[in-house]
Design a protein around this motif. Structure first.
Motif, PDB file in Angstrom:
ATOM      1  N   GLN A 131       3.742  -3.257  14.890  1.00 30.29           N
ATOM      2  CA  GLN A 131       3.028  -2.011  14.622  1.00 30.29           C
ATOM      3  C   GLN A 131       3.835  -0.842  15.152  1.00 30.29           C
ATOM      4  O   GLN A 131       4.306  -0.862  16.284  1.00 30.29           O
ATOM      5  CB  GLN A 131       1.652  -2.018  15.286  1.00 30.29           C
ATOM      6  N   GLY A 132       3.996   0.187  14.314  1.00 26.04           N
ATOM      7  CA  GLY A 132       4.736   1.364  14.738  1.00 26.04           C
ATOM      8  C   GLY A 132       4.656   2.470  13.705  1.00 26.04           C
ATOM      9  O   GLY A 132       3.949   2.365  12.697  1.00 26.04           O
TER      10      GLY A 132
ATOM     11  N   ILE B 198       1.411  -5.667   4.515  1.00 20.94           N
ATOM     12  CA  ILE B 198       1.530  -4.414   5.263  1.00 20.94           C
ATOM     13  C   ILE B 198       0.166  -3.743   5.260  1.00 20.94           C
ATOM     14  O   ILE B 198      -0.511  -3.699   4.233  1.00 20.94           O
ATOM     15  CB  ILE B 198       2.593  -3.493   4.634  1.00 20.94           C
ATOM     16  N   GLU B 199      -0.219  -3.213   6.433  1.00 21.11           N
ATOM     17  CA  GLU B 199      -1.525  -2.579   6.583  1.00 21.11           C
ATOM     18  C   GLU B 199      -1.325  -1.185   7.176  1.00 21.11           C
ATOM     19  O   GLU B 199      -0.604  -1.028   8.160  1.00 21.11           O
ATOM     20  CB  GLU B 199      -2.369  -3.448   7.516  1.00 21.11           C
ATOM     21  N   VAL B 200      -1.949  -0.181   6.587  1.00 23.19           N
ATOM     22  CA  VAL B 200      -1.865   1.184   7.095  1.00 23.19           C
ATOM     23  C   VAL B 200      -2.960   1.375   8.135  1.00 23.19           C
ATOM     24  O   VAL B 200      -4.139   1.190   7.847  1.00 23.19           O
ATOM     25  CB  VAL B 200      -2.011   2.216   5.956  1.00 23.19           C
TER      26      VAL B 200
ATOM     27  N   PRO C 227       0.835  -1.212   0.000  1.00 25.05           N
ATOM     28  CA  PRO C 227       0.000   0.000   0.000  1.00 25.05           C
ATOM     29  C   PRO C 227       0.863   1.254   0.000  1.00 25.05           C
ATOM     30  O   PRO C 227       2.055   1.216   0.313  1.00 25.05           O
ATOM     31  CB  PRO C 227      -0.795  -0.128   1.303  1.00 25.05           C
ATOM     32  N   SER C 228       0.257   2.373  -0.336  1.00 26.50           N
ATOM     33  CA  SER C 228       1.004   3.637  -0.325  1.00 26.50           C
ATOM     34  C   SER C 228       0.957   4.228   1.082  1.00 26.50           C
ATOM     35  O   SER C 228      -0.096   4.289   1.710  1.00 26.50           O
ATOM     36  CB  SER C 228       0.413   4.614  -1.338  1.00 26.50           C
ATOM     37  N   PHE C 229       2.112   4.637   1.578  1.00 25.98           N
ATOM     38  CA  PHE C 229       2.226   5.287   2.881  1.00 25.98           C
ATOM     39  C   PHE C 229       3.423   6.203   2.830  1.00 25.98           C
ATOM     40  O   PHE C 229       4.208   6.177   1.879  1.00 25.98           O
ATOM     41  CB  PHE C 229       2.357   4.263   4.017  1.00 25.98           C
TER      42      PHE C 229
ATOM     43  N   ILE D 235       1.745   1.963  10.762  1.00 28.22           N
ATOM     44  CA  ILE D 235       1.475   0.785   9.945  1.00 28.22           C
ATOM     45  C   ILE D 235       1.642  -0.482  10.776  1.00 28.22           C
ATOM     46  O   ILE D 235       2.276  -0.473  11.836  1.00 28.22           O
ATOM     47  CB  ILE D 235       2.399   0.715   8.707  1.00 28.22           C
ATOM     48  N   LYS D 236       1.048  -1.555  10.286  1.00 26.82           N
ATOM     49  CA  LYS D 236       1.254  -2.888  10.832  1.00 26.82           C
ATOM     50  C   LYS D 236       1.969  -3.705   9.765  1.00 26.82           C
ATOM     51  O   LYS D 236       1.514  -3.770   8.626  1.00 26.82           O
ATOM     52  CB  LYS D 236      -0.075  -3.574  11.158  1.00 26.82           C
TER      53      LYS D 236
END
Length: 115
Positions: free
Chosen positions: A43-44, A83-85, A17-19, A25-26
């Motif tokens: 997560q951080g 990866i999860e935002v 994903p875009s971040f 994020i996780k």
């Protein structure tokens, strides 16, 4: 050089994903212990993004039991499951190294306002 670019393109992941820096994020890591496999979540806050082809990395920082923990994550690694935002942060820098010296509420990143 076209052979190297072709091999790199085959190794790259397309599900990232875009971040940006300041986002929370996780990162889900695939951990192999013997014959068993499990998923570990880290997560951080993203404090650094190193762009590139297959060597792109991010540095994620979290506070665990009062101790700052940073982990450098290769984005295209097969050990990264996904990866999860979680949330977007509002910062004015691309490298957030100043967070290392801050404690408590001073180390918070303001949430991004959505209008």
């Amino acid at each position: 050089m076209d052979i190297f670019k072709k091999i790199e393109r085959e190794q790259m992941r397309l599900d990232i994903p875009s971040f940006k820096s300041g986002d929370t994020i996780k990162v889900y890591f695939r951990i192999v212990e013997g014959e068993k496999e499990r998923i570990q979540v880290f997560q951080g806050n993203v404090i650094r993004i190193h762009r590139g082809t297959t060597n792109a990395t991010i540095t994620v920082r979290k506070i665990s039991d009062g101790v700052g923990v940073e982990r450098i994550v290769p984005l295209h690694s097969p050990l990264v499951d996904h990866i999860e935002v979680v949330s977007e942060g509002r910062v004015r820098r691309s490298r957030l190294y100043y967070l290392r010296n801050l404690r408590g509420n001073a180390a918070r990143i303001k949430p991004k306002k959505i209008y």
